[in-house]
Design a protein around this motif. Structure first.
Motif, PDB file in Angstrom:
ATOM      1  N   SER A  62       0.821  -1.210   0.000  1.00  0.00           N
ATOM      2  CA  SER A  62       0.000   0.000   0.000  1.00  0.00           C
ATOM      3  C   SER A  62       0.857   1.263   0.000  1.00  0.00           C
ATOM      4  N   VAL A  63       2.109   1.172   0.447  1.00  0.00           N
ATOM      5  CA  VAL A  63       2.957   2.359   0.464  1.00  0.00           C
ATOM      6  C   VAL A  63       4.090   2.241  -0.565  1.00  0.00           C
ATOM      7  N   GLY A 122       2.894   7.840   0.171  1.00  0.00           N
ATOM      8  CA  GLY A 122       1.463   7.875   0.474  1.00  0.00           C
ATOM      9  C   GLY A 122       0.665   8.005  -0.804  1.00  0.00           C
ATOM     10  N   ASN A 175      -0.384   5.987  -3.126  1.00  0.00           N
ATOM     11  CA  ASN A 175      -1.503   5.087  -3.399  1.00  0.00           C
ATOM     12  C   ASN A 175      -2.752   5.506  -2.648  1.00  0.00           C
ATOM     13  N   PHE A 176      -2.550   5.924  -1.409  1.00  0.00           N
ATOM     14  CA  PHE A 176      -3.705   6.350  -0.622  1.00  0.00           C
ATOM     15  C   PHE A 176      -4.321   7.614  -1.208  1.00  0.00           C
ATOM     16  N   SER A 177      -3.462   8.580  -1.558  1.00  0.00           N
ATOM     17  CA  SER A 177      -4.051   9.816  -2.088  1.00  0.00           C
ATOM     18  C   SER A 177      -4.675   9.586  -3.461  1.00  0.00           C
ATOM     19  N   TRP A 182      -8.094   8.247  -2.540  1.00  0.00           N
ATOM     20  CA  TRP A 182      -8.802   9.052  -1.550  1.00  0.00           C
ATOM     21  C   TRP A 182      -9.619  10.125  -2.251  1.00  0.00           C
ATOM     22  N   THR A 196     -13.476   6.028  -3.276  1.00  0.00           N
ATOM     23  CA  THR A 196     -13.581   5.567  -1.894  1.00  0.00           C
ATOM     24  C   THR A 196     -14.840   6.040  -1.161  1.00  0.00           C
ATOM     25  N   GLN A 234      -2.575   0.572  -5.380  1.00  0.00           N
ATOM     26  CA  GLN A 234      -3.867   1.187  -5.088  1.00  0.00           C
ATOM     27  C   GLN A 234      -4.849   0.162  -4.546  1.00  0.00           C
ATOM     28  N   ALA A 238      -4.005  -0.219  -0.960  1.00  0.00           N
ATOM     29  CA  ALA A 238      -4.423   0.960  -0.197  1.00  0.00           C
ATOM     30  C   ALA A 238      -5.939   0.943   0.005  1.00  0.00           C
ATOM     31  N   LEU A 273      -8.287   0.735   3.486  1.00  0.00           N
ATOM     32  CA  LEU A 273      -9.354   1.686   3.815  1.00  0.00           C
ATOM     33  C   LEU A 273     -10.683   0.950   4.001  1.00  0.00           C
ATOM     34  N   THR A 330     -10.715  -1.039   7.313  1.00  0.00           N
ATOM     35  CA  THR A 330     -10.562  -0.310   8.570  1.00  0.00           C
ATOM     36  C   THR A 330     -11.830  -0.241   9.429  1.00  0.00           C
TER      37      THR A 330
END
Lengths: 270, 295
Positions: free
Chosen positions: A29-30, A46, A48-50, A53, A58, A235, A238, A242, A245
């Motif tokens: 994920s990172v 970060g 992949n998260f952004s 996001w 998402t 991605q 990531a 999410l 979670t």
């Protein structure tokens, strides 16, 4: 002391084996160029998260999941609490067959009945509706919820209700004012268990919902698989984190408040 | 079932069963109805492709299933998958973890519990991807084997049914662990201590003292595990699609393949009914065992 060390070593070995697949998820994920290989990314990013996001990838799917599973879990828990009361409190020759039928129903491969359910939903125009899908999810989780709830309720002594009965309280008042508060942890366990199971359910919303803007996260995760076999693993990892979670957090909160072991074990002791 | 004191329950007899109504209605509408429709469909030759001409074919679908080598393959694989991953894997490992946790130090106990439960709480599709990545040729398992000097394998190709079985153990063990932890907590201390004083070793104590005390938990856990494992679909689908060929095609995957990919709705639902039957047989056996042991 030696025994403790042996137990510790054995458990750590098992924990390492169980953690290995999870390590890939976290590292990928990172990782800007994640593959299926477990690699330490250099440097971690970060990105992949952004990249995921945003509303389309998402937020909308997560809100859809929340509405679908939250609504379904609420229906399941209300129905299961109501149903468990007579099953736990009154005697009848029908209680055992009812419970056995319910138990058999828990083993239904939902995949199997999706064909007729799809037909049914088209006929009564419930197809592609959120509440229709939520009702079906609720029904599919209901057997196990009833079974759990009944076992939790059995643990509440009947003697506590006798006072209420003598005072002429109705079953509804007895249930809501005496029994349910006493088994609040049990109700919490059933709610969280149902929610977790529904949150992860892929096949039901995949069949019964058609509009892309109604799809929950369990279905939209497939959009990360490109059409020509190209997968953006970073991605995907990531988004998986999410998506997972909420249920992990929910579990942690409930497990902490109710003491270890989720109290699930106590309820299925039979 | 609760004991005495039930006589004082509210007396309006028919009405007191009213709370059962919402759940029963929901179950009948959304599960009972479709199951009955399933029975009907299984007796027809309905297909998704080509409209209208659905006709009643009686038991043909079932006859066909028993003569179909792919169906027999799926039955065998389902039994292997269920026995290896549920009866042996999840159940035994869950019990072992629960027993070991009582002796281990607190930080180890918490760490192990957290990792094992995380695998259980993760959504099925995510778990499927994770284990797919884990078992791939370039995945973690081969990397670890390589470090140990053992030959790497393409696990999803050479031993697909074992790979998905291990995946199911990974995913489902937490449930057994929680059930057995609770059951062991309920075992009276004196019982174990008495056995210890008599000089019984750890294993003997477990076998002759602890296990008989928690046999009801074992029965219930085995039943729930088995039934859940019988209907595992998403995990296998995400990892192997039932392949390569049909070497990890358990009954749910075979059924999906026939009904949705080959559009043989009638045949697919017939297989679904047979799957339900297998589940019912397992459940009956466990319930019978439970009842005899409590006598």
């Amino acid at each position: 002391m030696r025994r403790r060390l042996a137990a510790d070593a054995a458990l750590l070995a098992v924990a390492a084996a169980f953690a290995a697949p999870l390590v890939w998820l976290v590292l990928a994920s990172v990782d800007r160029e994640a593959t299926l290989r477990t690699d330490v990314p250099s440097p971690p990013t970060g990105g992949n998260f952004s990249a995921v996001w945003n509303e389309e990838m998402t937020f909308t799917p997560m809100v859809n999941s929340l509405l679908l599973c939250g609504g379904a879990a609420a229906v399941t828990v209300c129905c299961a609490a109501l149903a468990a009361y007579p099953l736990s409190r009154y005697r009848s020759r029908l209680v055992r067959p009812y419970l056995l039928t319910v138990l058999f129903t828990t083993c239904l491969p939902i995949t199997a009945i999706m064909i007729p359910v799809y037909g049914l939903f088209v006929q009564v125009e419930l197809i592609d509706t959120r509440y229709g899908t939520a009702l079906f999810l609720a029904a599919s989780e209901l057997p196990f919820a009833i079974w759990l709830m009944k076992n939790f309720m059995d643990a509440v002594p009947v003697s506590l209700e006798e006072a209420a009965w003598t005072d002429g309280a109705s079953w509804f008042r007895t249930l809501t004012a005496v029994v349910l508060p006493l088994m609040a942890p049990g109700v919490g366990v059933v709610t969280v268990y149902c929610f977790i199971m529904m949150w992860g359910n892929f096949f039901v919303p995949f069949m019964l919902l058609l509009s892309p803007d109604l799809m929950p996260a369990s279905v939209t995760i497939f959009t990360f698989f490109g059409n020509y076999g190209s997968v953006v693993y970073g991605q995907l990892a990531a988004f998986s984190i999410l998506y997972s979670t909420p249920v992990v957090l929910l579990y942690v909160i409930v497990a902490r408040r109710l003491g270890g072991g989720f109290a699930l074990g106590g309820a299925v002791k039979g | 079932m609760t004991g005495a004191g039930l006589r004082t329950a509210p007396r309006r007899r028919p009405l007191r069963w009213l709370p059962l109504a919402p759940a029963t209605v929901l179950l009948l509408l959304f599960l009972g109805g479709p199951i009955c429709y399933c029975v009907y469909l299984a007796l027809t030759d309905m297909r998704l492709t080509g409209s209208s001409s659905t006709s009643f074919v009686g038991l043909d679908n079932f006859r066909r299933a028993f003569g179909d080598p792919d169906f027999r393959n799926a039955v065998v694989l389902t039994l292997v998958f269920t026995i290896v991953s549920s009866v042996i894997g999840q159940n035994t490992l869950g019990l072992a973890l629960a027993v070991l946790m009582r002796r281990a130090s607190r930080p180890v106990r918490i760490l192990t519990g957290a990792v094992v439960i995380a695998a259980w709480v993760l959504p099925e599709i995510v778990a499927g991807f994770l284990l797919y990545a884990f078992f791939r040729r370039e995945g973690t398992l081969n990397a670890v084997l390589d470090q140990l000097g053992l030959p790497a394998q393409n696990w999803l190709f050479t031993l697909p049914i074992l790979a998905v079985s291990f995946a199911n153990v990974w995913r489902g063990t937490a449930f057994s662990m929680l059930v057995y932890s609770a059951a062991l907590d309920a075992v009276p201390k004196e019982v174990e201590e008495a056995a210890e004083v008599d000089g019984a070793s750890g294993v003997r104590r477990l076998w002759y003292v602890t296990l008989p005390v928690i046999r009801r938990a074992i029965g219930t856990n085995l039943m729930l595990n088995t039934l859940q494992t019988l209907s595992v679909f998403g995990l296998i689908w995400a990892m192997t699609r039932g392949g390569p060929g049909n070497r990890s095609q358990t009954l749910p995957v075979f059924m999906y393949d026939q009904a949705f990919l080959k559009s043989l709705i009638g045949y697919g639902t017939a297989i679904a009914l047979l799957l339900l039957l297998v589940g019912a047989v397992f459940a009956t056996v466990y319930l019978r065992l439970l009842r005899e042991e409590t006598r």
